[in-house]
Enzyme design. Structure first.
Site, PDB file in Angstrom:
ATOM      1  N   TYR A 127     -18.478 -50.797 -14.422  1.00 24.89           N
ATOM      2  CA  TYR A 127     -19.641 -51.075 -15.266  1.00 24.89           C
ATOM      3  C   TYR A 127     -20.996 -50.754 -15.532  1.00 24.89           C
ATOM      4  O   TYR A 127     -21.023 -49.766 -16.450  1.00 24.89           O
ATOM      5  CB  TYR A 127     -19.774 -52.702 -15.526  1.00 24.89           C
ATOM      6  CG  TYR A 127     -20.163 -53.389 -16.467  1.00 24.89           C
ATOM      7  CD1 TYR A 127     -19.926 -53.099 -17.816  1.00 24.89           C
ATOM      8  CD2 TYR A 127     -21.370 -53.979 -16.336  1.00 24.89           C
ATOM      9  CE1 TYR A 127     -20.699 -53.756 -18.633  1.00 24.89           C
ATOM     10  CE2 TYR A 127     -22.528 -55.193 -17.261  1.00 24.89           C
ATOM     11  CZ  TYR A 127     -21.862 -54.385 -19.029  1.00 24.89           C
ATOM     12  OH  TYR A 127     -22.898 -54.793 -19.521  1.00 24.89           O
ATOM     13  N   LYS A 178     -20.301 -50.012 -24.917  1.00 27.11           N
ATOM     14  CA  LYS A 178     -19.147 -51.074 -25.381  1.00 27.11           C
ATOM     15  C   LYS A 178     -18.550 -50.333 -25.986  1.00 27.11           C
ATOM     16  O   LYS A 178     -16.904 -50.703 -25.931  1.00 27.11           O
ATOM     17  CB  LYS A 178     -20.049 -52.418 -24.797  1.00 27.11           C
ATOM     18  CG  LYS A 178     -20.686 -53.170 -23.673  1.00 27.11           C
ATOM     19  CD  LYS A 178     -21.096 -54.348 -24.718  1.00 27.11           C
ATOM     20  CE  LYS A 178     -21.695 -54.847 -23.426  1.00 27.11           C
ATOM     21  NZ  LYS A 178     -22.865 -54.032 -22.369  1.00 27.11           N
ATOM     22  N   VAL A 218     -30.297 -51.301 -24.822  1.00 28.99           N
ATOM     23  CA  VAL A 218     -31.490 -51.424 -24.157  1.00 28.99           C
ATOM     24  C   VAL A 218     -32.420 -49.894 -24.142  1.00 28.99           C
ATOM     25  O   VAL A 218     -33.470 -50.676 -24.585  1.00 28.99           O
ATOM     26  CB  VAL A 218     -31.263 -52.347 -23.079  1.00 28.99           C
ATOM     27  CG1 VAL A 218     -30.606 -54.150 -23.716  1.00 28.99           C
ATOM     28  CG2 VAL A 218     -30.560 -51.673 -22.521  1.00 28.99           C
ATOM     29  N   SER A 220     -25.561 -50.867 -23.855  1.00 27.96           N
ATOM     30  CA  SER A 220     -24.970 -51.179 -24.228  1.00 27.96           C
ATOM     31  C   SER A 220     -23.634 -50.494 -25.640  1.00 27.96           C
ATOM     32  O   SER A 220     -22.699 -50.809 -26.158  1.00 27.96           O
ATOM     33  CB  SER A 220     -24.908 -52.935 -25.045  1.00 27.96           C
ATOM     34  OG  SER A 220     -25.385 -53.707 -23.638  1.00 27.96           O
TER      35      SER A 220
END
Lengths: 342, 342, 342, 342
Positions: free
Chosen positions: A214, A85, A284, A82
């Site tokens: 992604y 992002k 994570v 993440s």
């Protein structure tokens, strides 16, 4: 040439942290304070993450004038997850403009405990820091920026942007993680299809390619050292402090930091904004970007996560930091005499 | 004595806004730009508010070193309404400590469109800036701080605290508004009973008195000029820039500003944090407190409200302000060359 | 042989509707009353459904002793769509038992307007009449009943069960609809993956095959005439009134009817239960099964749908029916003198 | 005169339960089976309920032709509590018509676990069987039926209606319970104010009187014996089987039974409809009305409640009953050979 910049600044005594050596002593202290913290569990939903060493612990700092300090396991590559992002969101803002991007994705916290309701009341994902929003941002990057590029070319293009943010330092790609993520991604596929049902994507989006893209962004690898440079580029209004290259416009960075502030730490975002008051983003794999605007970027790396998905040692480090220094967004700079101004 | 402080500072050329006169020119510009804005509607749920003149428009500024500027209808008293929420929260923090207060009330945005679910998943109100949270804060003030005080004494005590924040300037009380609010408050009574059902209040809380106390805080009156001093006291870490009295601890102020940032503008809070990036609190009478931490406090006053309850001219003023100056929390201070640093 | 049964009954004057001819006069009346109703729109999410003739209108009746009556377009084949849901649920109950089935799927209405929250608080789909529940029932049929069967064999097996319910009358399969449904099924894939994330399926479920199987069940074709026999088999406790074959146990039928009663008409289910009070199930192709327990089965067919997805003429027909006859579940049989008992 | 009716029927062999003595043997069996069940807890939110004897256990039966049977503690008066909800709803339907009543209150289950969202999407309470809906029905009774009546007169009027449903048998009023309920009713006041905020009530509603009236209805007392007559009146289409007085129209009774079926057992309603398939209504004092339409009414009384608020022995009794007899709404009457038809 970076060296020359540093040296010339040193001569001019213009460093943002005048006593950098004294400051790094504190960082070292915080590092050792957090090291014995063995709370949390390594992410286990795919074997590649489950095998990570829970003892890894590293902290890297890079100021907006390029002074750097690192301690611990700062050269171990880990997947961005993440942490990618805010970076893909930044590229989208830079290339497409905030107005266009935010026709597709919102700017608000999604609200604690309501992750089931994946879209906001305009039928858009709440913000680019949650999975739904990041998948959508990937669809914008894939479909609206140079749509003639193949998936491979778009991957190269994106990795290149990330590298510039990192001052040209090396980034890798973990193909085993990519393949496993793609396999284990029931929730993400559910989100992907759900958003297609609600016509969230731009026209001509190929959902499967966009999901692959992604997962590829999540599977890029960097180490703590390079990630701190990325955080510093964000702290410095989009200009990389190592190369002095203008990678992002200040306006794009402002929007990225605003949403890292309110939405960057999963369901803990509200409390983190209250207690720590700094823009941050965790992943994570255990990485965590922390930005002290106009001052420095920090990256911490330690795989064990708390139940909400944030690195336990990373969180503790941030709390130590704002307890000692006046970095909390709303610390008073004049009258809070019990806190240090480095 | 305030004058002496100002003069001594002037001699030392230490003002936070070095060219205050140049700065106020811009404020004047923004004022005139917003004046023709006739959007929005005056609150109408009680006759006293419905009768407010929609043309009223005033702006007051007070820097942390006490320089002041005002333009427009800055001497018209208006009821604080929700602008009292950060103030009662501040008193609670100051007297009871953050830890105790936040055993009763959360620190998170409540999530857009979910105002029906009045309690968070710990069965606490989401934060002190929404009605449920502010009613609870009133119960803490009433029940846990000097519980031997009568309601009248507690009202005096609270008004006194507000006055100190305002540098001793005059505050009033609008009894007609108080009586009407109490009459028209179905939602607030529903919240009040709902929270009692869920045992949200401290022991020995008298719900009726606590509701009355809440309506009384909402019905205090001040003008734009004095409210700007209150905002400046918050900008200055709790020390009133006019009297130099230390009214609040920096830690209390930090927490107040954090929640004004994330929750101060009703359901528009997320977007306001994104676009304007400043702690603010609006009230349905048309007042709006804006804090530029370490720099200045601003109050705007204009009764017409947008559908979410925020003053239309006030919102426009804030946008003009951050478009011209680098006051957005995440503006870059070095590289955003298109913005002025006053 | 069916004829012999009918004739022997006729001799014994034992028909459930003693004056069947008189009764069919009323059905004819209702038919003509509904014919001019041009409300609603044909389903348009796939071209095969969008092309359906909105003028088609047919009604078929079959009593539990095998008397039949049909009027209108009763021989036009249409795809079962959601009308297949009670049938697959019935097979699952019959073969696996209610206890096992309801370890995987609930028995409650899902609550109006909360279709976003696709699982109940036990992380199961709310009931087998909504898409999530029907997909899950398909996974039970596929994975737990004779798992050695290929997908083709399982399809044959299921179609065979449906045929027995229809007294051996012909059923078809519309491959174009199947292919289009599979293509257009973003919501269903989102549900499918979401349930896999929450480990809703039995072990060894192959999600893709299970989704294909679900779309195949929806794409089976029957006409109004045959569907009325299926409804009659349900009305008759699982014994087909045409063949006298015991297809389902009475207990399985009881559970199917209970859930058709509370959940069979999409978001209109609660109101339909209140106003009409009969177990029914509608499908987006325009078919509608209606069961009058211990008396008869009815099928109506008319493609135009109201906004909630129920056939407009079908709904009107049901209201005409219970206005005239004491078929509402809670009509009083003795004292409601204004209603006919056929 | 009731006796004469019974006798004349007995001569004509027209009883709905031909072998009533045989049937009561079964009831007795069920009674003894449930007696050792010591699960559940007596309601404790007010002292008057907390003091109830958990050993009380009674069952009364009254057929639509007036045959009666009772066993156990059937003469102990208990407060109706929620058992009054179908009765006040019935009076409202009878006097105002379904159309008018349902302009104010819905007809749908409220959805499990969503009791926080007290109003449906039309801003009406979901149905008259939940607190919000029953409070609203009380406002209709108070404000729209003979509004000139004082609260005392309206109470008498209502109690009179209840008495007629009970065949003239005695009803009481427990003032201590009334006063305690009124004191302990945070949730109900929250609902009351919340609905006033949403303008749910008819014009000129006095909220405080209407709440008092609601608590008074809940605080009426009856014993098991009389309550069985009320249930029988509902089973008999509104004609009391004891007095043969037509108290309610069949249409009103149909609507009452429909909503008892779908919403009468709190959050267990869906499962109860599935497993037992009979209209019923429970109250927190331990009473439970069960209606077997066109056959009989039953009342069970036992104070210990399960966590959802239904009498534990009452629930067990219902399950025993439908396991033995074909009373489940969707039991097949012809082919379900393992069940008895009394």
């Amino acid at each position: 040439s970076a060296n020359i910049v540093l040296i010339s600044r040193a001569f001019r005594h213009q460093f943002i942290i005048p006593d950098f050596q004294g400051f790094t002593k504190h960082i070292e202290d915080f590092y050792w304070k957090c090291k014995p913290n063995t709370e949390g569990k390594v992410a286990s939903y795919i074997p590649q993450l489950a095998r990570m060493n829970p003892d890894y612990w590293g902290v890297s700092v890079c100021t907006i004038d390029g002074q750097r300090f690192s301690i611990g396991d700062v050269n171990i590559p880990f997947t961005l997850q993440s942490c990618s992002k805010p970076l893909t969101y930044a590229i989208a803002l830079e290339r497409l403009g905030a107005e266009l991007v935010h026709q597709y994705v919102g700017q608000e916290p999604s609200g604690r405990n309501f992750n089931e309701l994946v879209l906001d009341y305009n039928k858009k994902p709440h913000n680019p820091m949650i999975n739904a929003g990041a998948i959508l941002v990937c669809s914008l990057l894939k479909t609206l920026i140079k749509p003639e590029m193949t998936l491979a070319e778009k991957f190269d293009f994106t990795m290149n942007c990330f590298k510039k943010l990192a001052g040209g330092e090396n980034l890798g790609f973990n193909n085993a993680v990519f393949l496993s993520e793609r396999e284990a991604a029931d929730r993400n596929y559910a989100l992907g299809f759900y958003m297609r049902e609600h016509k969230c994507y731009p026209d001509k989006t190929n959902l499967r390619e966009c999901m692959d893209f992604y997962f590829q962004c999540c599977s890029m690898e960097a180490n703590c050292d390079s990630m701190a440079v990325i955080a510093a580029t964000l702290a410095n209004g989009g200009i990389c402090p190592i190369t002095e290259e203008k990678v992002l416009k200040p306006d794009s960075v402002r929007d990225v930091l605003s949403l890292m502030h309110s939405c960057g730490m999963y369901d803990y975002s509200g409390q983190f904004a209250f207690k720590v008051g700094l823009p941050a983003k965790s992943g994570v794999a255990g990485g965590m970007l922390v930005v002290i605007p106009n001052v420095m970027g920090i990256c911490t790396y330690s795989p064990p996560l708390d139940p909400l998905g944030n690195s336990c040692r990373g969180l503790q480090f941030c709390e130590e930091l704002v307890n000692e220094f006046n970095f909390h967004r709303y610390d008073n700079l004049k009258h809070a005499t019990n806190k240090k101004d480095p």
